[in-house]
Design an enzyme around this catalytic site. Structure first.
Site, short mmCIF file in Angstrom:
data_model
loop_
_atom_site.label_atom_id
_atom_site.label_comp_id
_atom_site.label_asym_id
_atom_site.label_seq_id
_atom_site.Cartn_x
_atom_site.Cartn_y
_atom_site.Cartn_z
N GLU A 72 0.93 -0.48 -0.56
CA GLU A 72 0.64 -1.76 -1.18
C GLU A 72 -0.45 -1.55 -2.23
O GLU A 72 -1.57 -1.14 -1.91
CB GLU A 72 0.18 -2.79 -0.14
N GLU A 129 -0.46 -5.43 -11.76
CA GLU A 129 -0.42 -4.04 -11.33
C GLU A 129 0.74 -3.28 -11.95
O GLU A 129 0.62 -2.10 -12.30
CB GLU A 129 -0.35 -3.99 -9.80
N ASP A 153 0.21 -9.99 0.08
CA ASP A 153 0.31 -9.22 1.33
C ASP A 153 1.32 -9.86 2.28
O ASP A 153 2.10 -9.16 2.94
CB ASP A 153 -1.07 -9.13 2.00
#
Length: 496
Positions: free
Chosen positions: A297, A328, A481
């Site tokens: 992750e 990201e 998450d």
């Protein structure tokens, strides 16, 4: 008499049109509404099946989300964990005596002024960001003020702990969590999460989560959407101190899925320590028995050299799956000279074709192939209004359900509801898009009745679904998450 006849006639026609609605629901709605409005009888009745796009999409998801044939039994998660102190960013900075100046990003925060400039920079964009605060004493003072501030909330924090907590909501799963676990965090964790004694420490690591609402203003800055700015002075997670404890715990725990996170926390470390720890990460992953997938992750980063090292120093080939968001993904492409790297930032909603190009490039350049022994075969991309799961063919099953489940949990967790409340969410995904900007691709038109779209490209399969975005989010922290954990929960990895 004429008045009575007119009313009776109108009533008869109204009854007739109502019968048409009931007996012929497949007739075009526009024709039926036109007939009704010509009678001037007020709003037309809602024909059967004419639910809102949000309602139809949520119902379609529920039908698509099925359990995989082979489920995970034991999941090991590490190695970053902390206590999140969640608070209104504007109110905290005002309480600290700060006022909005000119927004400016800082790779590392050294002062309160740096904090104010970075916060308003990202608030004005409505973008999430995470930064390291270098001054220990100043951070301690700010953290204490935030923790004691009226309305401040304390939650489980850190990608690993949040993913572990999400997995632990499934009573059939056994969850191992390794990270720096202080007394407050241990108290907050689900009873279903097992923490090795070696992971326990006397003090908690605190991360400050400065949230802002869509449309919230501070000085000249106005947030286009709800999001958060995270900062910390976190040395335990930054040095990945629990990596060895994590790896040594795996032999006894015997997981069938491993989730690793926290590499982004090394940005505050020296280049020498970064290189050393990355090599140790690769060595540690290599020690995990073959056949146990490892999911990595990612999280917000600013150090291009560190990101490039994560891509090239065998970290990507050592993991089977990646989870990441739009910031990201673009930063990864910029750091490793990938597609669309010249783009400085996304202009609003990330273009689906561009995202697809970068995901394809990652799997083609760093994923498994006939000529490459890489383990990387899966990427779960998530942004506010849509998700994409990209997989190398022949390695993963149930990905249609996985991407739908990830999108569904984004809507429920943001609104803090058990199921999708269609009155509190909105469909904001692009109504049509191209599947590539570098190749001809296909033009896709969104259909809420069939919300998961699938396409293929040279041995890579893409699953796309929109997100039902919460209009009044209760909490934005940990959504990524939760999305990755839910997507993994519904995923099935084929044995090698």
């Amino acid at each position: 008499m004429a008045l009575w006849r007119g009313s009776a006639c109108a009533g008869f026609l109204a009854l007739a049109v109502g019968c048409v609605f009931l007996l012929e629901p497949e007739l075009p709605g526009t024709a039926l509404r036109s007939l009704w409005s010509s009678l001037r009888l007020g709003p037309a009745p809602v024909p059967p099946g004419s639910l809102s796009p949000e309602s139809r999409l949520a119902a379609a998801w529920d039908a698509l989300i099925v359990q995989p044939a082979r489920r995970w039994r034991r999941v090991a998660v590490g190695v970053n964990a902390c206590v999140d102190v969640v608070i209104s960013g504007v109110k905290l900075l005002q309480a600290l005596g700060l006022s909005p100046g000119s927004g400016r990003d800082h790779a590392v925060l050294h002062s309160r002024s740096d904090l104010e400039e970075a916060f308003v920079h990202f608030m004005g964009k409505g973008a999430a960001a995470e930064r390291f605060f270098s001054d220990r004493e100043t951070f301690h003072d700010i953290a204490q003020a935030a923790s004691e501030f009226p309305g401040a909330q304390h939650y489980v924090g850190g990608n690993a702990a949040l993913i572990g907590q999400k997995f632990a909501a499934n009573p059939d799963l056994k969850v191992l969590l390794c990270g720096p676990i202080g007394p407050k965090l241990h108290e907050l964790l689900d009873d279903n999460v097992f923490v090795p004694p070696e992971s326990l420490q006397e003090e908690d690591e605190f991360h400050l989560i400065l949230e802002y609402l869509a449309g919230e203003e501070w000085g000249p800055f106005k947030a286009p959407q709800a999001n958060r700015f995270i900062f910390s002075h976190d040395l335990s997670n930054g040095a990945m101190n629990m990596l060895e404890v994590f790896v040594s715990s795996l032999e006894e725990f015997q997981p069938d899925l491993v989730v690793l996170s926290g590499l982004h926390m090394m940005e505050g470390q020296s280049k020498e320590l970064q290189r050393k720890r990355l090599l140790e990460v690769v060595t540690s992953i290599s020690d995990i028995p073959t056949g146990i997938p490892v999911h990595l992750e990612l999280a917000s980063m600013t150090n291009r050299e560190l990101m490039s090292s994560i891509v090239h120093q065998q970290v990507f080939p050592a993991v089977a799956s990646l989870g990441l968001n739009e910031q990201e993904l673009l930063f990864l492409s910029q750091s490793a000279s990938g597609p669309h790297a010249s783009l400085s930032s996304w202009d609003g909603v990330p273009d689906v074709g561009m995202v697809s190009d970068i995901l394809f490039w990652i799997l083609k350049e760093h994923g498994r192939s006939k000529s490459r022994s890489s383990d990387l075969t899966r990427i779960h991309f998530h942004t506010l209004v849509y998700h994409i799961l990209a997989t190398v063919d022949g390695h993963w099953a149930n990905q249609l359900a996985a991407v739908a489940a990830g999108a569904r949990v984004a809507g429920t967790q943001a609104c803090a509801t058990e199921t999708i409340d269609t009155n509190r969410v909105s469909l904001r995904a692009p109504q049509e898009f191209m599947t590539s900007r570098l190749e001809p691709g296909s033009r896709i038109v969104l259909n809420p009745n069939k919300p998961v779209v699938e396409w293929h490209r040279e041995g890579v399969t893409f699953h796309f679904t929109p997100v039902l975005v919460c209009k009044d989010p209760v909490r934005t922290v940990g959504l990524g998450d939760a999305i990755s954990a839910e997507g993994l929960f519904y995923s099935e990895a084929y044995p090698d």
